[in-house]
Scaffold this motif. Structure first.
Motif, PDB file in Angstrom:
ATOM      1  N   ASP A  18       0.832  -1.205   0.000  1.00  8.35           N
ATOM      2  CA  ASP A  18       0.000   0.000   0.000  1.00  8.35           C
ATOM      3  C   ASP A  18       0.868   1.258   0.000  1.00  8.35           C
ATOM      4  O   ASP A  18       0.577   2.220  -0.722  1.00  8.35           O
ATOM      5  CB  ASP A  18      -0.902   0.020   1.245  1.00  8.35           C
ATOM      6  CG  ASP A  18      -2.030  -0.998   1.172  1.00  8.35           C
ATOM      7  OD1 ASP A  18      -2.344  -1.462   0.050  1.00  8.35           O
ATOM      8  OD2 ASP A  18      -2.589  -1.335   2.229  1.00  8.35           O
ATOM      9  N   ALA A  19       1.917   1.244   0.792  1.00  6.43           N
ATOM     10  CA  ALA A  19       2.810   2.402   0.874  1.00  6.43           C
ATOM     11  C   ALA A  19       3.488   2.660  -0.463  1.00  6.43           C
ATOM     12  O   ALA A  19       3.564   3.803  -0.940  1.00  6.43           O
ATOM     13  CB  ALA A  19       3.860   2.179   1.961  1.00  6.43           C
ATOM     14  N   ALA A  20       3.981   1.603  -1.085  1.00 11.18           N
ATOM     15  CA  ALA A  20       4.644   1.754  -2.385  1.00 11.18           C
ATOM     16  C   ALA A  20       3.656   2.212  -3.449  1.00 11.18           C
ATOM     17  O   ALA A  20       3.975   3.069  -4.286  1.00 11.18           O
ATOM     18  CB  ALA A  20       5.287   0.430  -2.794  1.00 11.18           C
ATOM     19  N   ALA A  21       2.444   1.669  -3.417  1.00  2.59           N
ATOM     20  CA  ALA A  21       1.423   2.054  -4.392  1.00  2.59           C
ATOM     21  C   ALA A  21       1.039   3.524  -4.232  1.00  2.59           C
ATOM     22  O   ALA A  21       0.705   4.196  -5.208  1.00  2.59           O
ATOM     23  CB  ALA A  21       0.191   1.172  -4.230  1.00  2.59           C
ATOM     24  N   ASP A  22       1.089   4.040  -3.007  1.00  9.66           N
ATOM     25  CA  ASP A  22       0.794   5.453  -2.770  1.00  9.66           C
ATOM     26  C   ASP A  22       1.896   6.363  -3.317  1.00  9.66           C
ATOM     27  O   ASP A  22       1.628   7.475  -3.788  1.00  9.66           O
ATOM     28  CB  ASP A  22       0.634   5.722  -1.271  1.00  9.66           C
ATOM     29  CG  ASP A  22      -0.677   5.184  -0.728  1.00  9.66           C
ATOM     30  OD1 ASP A  22      -1.600   4.937  -1.531  1.00  9.66           O
ATOM     31  OD2 ASP A  22      -0.776   4.998   0.505  1.00  9.66           O
ATOM     32  N   ARG A  33      12.109   5.480  -3.313  1.00 10.78           N
ATOM     33  CA  ARG A  33      13.146   5.075  -2.364  1.00 10.78           C
ATOM     34  C   ARG A  33      12.550   4.131  -1.329  1.00 10.78           C
ATOM     35  O   ARG A  33      11.461   4.360  -0.821  1.00 10.78           O
ATOM     36  CB  ARG A  33      13.749   6.290  -1.668  1.00 10.78           C
ATOM     37  CG  ARG A  33      14.420   7.292  -2.592  1.00 10.78           C
ATOM     38  CD  ARG A  33      15.285   8.263  -1.817  1.00 10.78           C
ATOM     39  NE  ARG A  33      14.597   8.750  -0.617  1.00 10.78           N
ATOM     40  CZ  ARG A  33      15.226   9.137   0.496  1.00 10.78           C
ATOM     41  NH1 ARG A  33      16.541   9.063   0.569  1.00 10.78           N
ATOM     42  NH2 ARG A  33      14.526   9.595   1.528  1.00 10.78           N
ATOM     43  N   MET A  34      13.302   3.090  -1.044  1.00 16.94           N
ATOM     44  CA  MET A  34      12.849   2.110  -0.065  1.00 16.94           C
ATOM     45  C   MET A  34      12.675   2.755   1.304  1.00 16.94           C
ATOM     46  O   MET A  34      11.777   2.374   2.075  1.00 16.94           O
ATOM     47  CB  MET A  34      13.838   0.954   0.017  1.00 16.94           C
ATOM     48  CG  MET A  34      13.996   0.176  -1.291  1.00 16.94           C
ATOM     49  SD  MET A  34      12.534  -0.797  -1.694  1.00 16.94           S
ATOM     50  CE  MET A  34      13.026  -2.408  -1.064  1.00 16.94           C
ATOM     51  N   ALA A  35      13.520   3.751   1.629  1.00 18.11           N
ATOM     52  CA  ALA A  35      13.419   4.442   2.912  1.00 18.11           C
ATOM     53  C   ALA A  35      12.079   5.165   3.029  1.00 18.11           C
ATOM     54  O   ALA A  35      11.474   5.208   4.108  1.00 18.11           O
ATOM     55  CB  ALA A  35      14.566   5.434   3.070  1.00 18.11           C
ATOM     56  N   ALA A  39       9.154   4.539   5.732  1.00 18.15           N
ATOM     57  CA  ALA A  39       8.610   5.621   6.555  1.00 18.15           C
ATOM     58  C   ALA A  39       7.092   5.689   6.423  1.00 18.15           C
ATOM     59  O   ALA A  39       6.374   5.892   7.415  1.00 18.15           O
ATOM     60  CB  ALA A  39       9.238   6.949   6.145  1.00 18.15           C
ATOM     61  N   ARG A  40       6.582   5.520   5.202  1.00 19.24           N
ATOM     62  CA  ARG A  40       5.139   5.575   4.985  1.00 19.24           C
ATOM     63  C   ARG A  40       4.431   4.426   5.722  1.00 19.24           C
ATOM     64  O   ARG A  40       3.323   4.598   6.233  1.00 19.24           O
ATOM     65  CB  ARG A  40       4.846   5.501   3.481  1.00 19.24           C
ATOM     66  CG  ARG A  40       3.373   5.515   3.091  1.00 19.24           C
ATOM     67  CD  ARG A  40       2.736   6.855   3.449  1.00 19.24           C
ATOM     68  NE  ARG A  40       3.318   7.952   2.698  1.00 19.24           N
ATOM     69  CZ  ARG A  40       2.859   8.413   1.536  1.00 19.24           C
ATOM     70  NH1 ARG A  40       1.778   7.853   1.008  1.00 19.24           N
ATOM     71  NH2 ARG A  40       3.435   9.424   0.940  1.00 19.24           N
ATOM     72  N   ALA A  41       5.068   3.268   5.770  1.00 18.37           N
ATOM     73  CA  ALA A  41       4.471   2.104   6.428  1.00 18.37           C
ATOM     74  C   ALA A  41       4.770   2.044   7.923  1.00 18.37           C
ATOM     75  O   ALA A  41       4.181   1.221   8.640  1.00 18.37           O
ATOM     76  CB  ALA A  41       4.970   0.822   5.760  1.00 18.37           C
ATOM     77  N   GLY A  42       5.682   2.906   8.399  1.00 21.71           N
ATOM     78  CA  GLY A  42       6.011   2.922   9.815  1.00 21.71           C
ATOM     79  C   GLY A  42       6.919   1.795  10.253  1.00 21.71           C
ATOM     80  O   GLY A  42       6.821   1.306  11.384  1.00 21.71           O
ATOM     81  N   VAL A  43       7.809   1.369   9.349  1.00 19.73           N
ATOM     82  CA  VAL A  43       8.763   0.302   9.676  1.00 19.73           C
ATOM     83  C   VAL A  43      10.162   0.754   9.275  1.00 19.73           C
ATOM     84  O   VAL A  43      10.349   1.842   8.716  1.00 19.73           O
ATOM     85  CB  VAL A  43       8.409  -1.017   8.946  1.00 19.73           C
ATOM     86  CG1 VAL A  43       7.034  -1.505   9.363  1.00 19.73           C
ATOM     87  CG2 VAL A  43       8.478  -0.821   7.431  1.00 19.73           C
TER      88      VAL A  43
END
Length: 208
Positions: A18-22, A33-35, A39-43
């Motif tokens: 979901d974070a990547a799709a956003d 960026r993977m970072a 951050a978007r996913a909180g991990v």
């Protein structure tokens, strides 16, 4: 692995997807960026790498999930249709609405940031729209067995191309666009059925 652990792992994977799709619609694959996904996913960033291994694998997973959702939606429209024409109409409405509402698909079709996304929207090496045409071909023959494989494939490709033109130049609502597509396809379907061996024999029996 316990059931709880499996659910937790699946939930984490969905959160990362979901974070990547956003992020992908605005940044594209190259600038993602993977970072930022982490951050978007909180991990942590390492968590993202542990789950997917690489950015390419992550974006591919997003694309595969998007393709699966898209094709499943088309399939459901056909399976609930009362006939071929209603099935085509429902599938076209869903295709256009879904593509306009899904930020990832919309970006891939028409934004500068999304230029490098279109190749990612693939399944089994084929573009998602080609996969949709393949699915439609099967559904057309299921709803109307008298159609030959060649005729069904031609009809499906035509529907996909017409739907894509309405996506690129959105001058009509999805329903109006579907009405136009059906108006073009209906005579062709009738012609194919009349030319089919089954259709010809049925017509002859009726005349007798």
């Amino acid at each position: 692995m316990t059931s709880f652990t499996e659910r937790t792992k699946a939930s984490l994977r969905e959160a990362l997807l979901d974070a990547a799709a956003d992020l992908l619609p605005d940044r594209g694959h190259k600038a993602l960026r993977m970072a930022d996904v982490a951050a978007r996913a909180g991990v942590s960033r390492q968590t993202v790498y542990n789950e997917f291994g690489s950015k390419a694998a992550l974006t591919q997973a997003v694309a595969l999930r998007t393709a699966a959702e898209f094709l499943d939606g088309i399939r459901r429209r056909f399976e609930s249709a009362d006939g071929l024409i209603p099935g085509i109409h429902g599938a076209v409405v869903y295709t256009i609405d879904h593509a306009r509402e899904n930020r990832l698909v919309a970006a891939a079709l028409g934004t500068e940031a999304g230029e490098d996304l279109l190749p990612l929207l693939t399944t089994r090496g084929e573009p998602i729209l080609t996969a949709a045409a393949d699915l439609a071909t099967e559904q057309y023959r299921s709803l109307e067995p008298r159609l030959s494989q060649k005729s069904a494939a031609l009809l499906a490709e035509t529907v996909v191309r017409l739907s894509l033109s309405h996506l690129v130049l959105p001058t009509h609502s999805a329903t109006v666009a579907a009405d136009a597509v059906v108006a073009v396809l209906a005579p062709a379907i009738e012609s194919f059925l009349a030319d089919s061996p089954t259709g010809s024999s049925t017509e002859s029996s009726t005349m007798e």
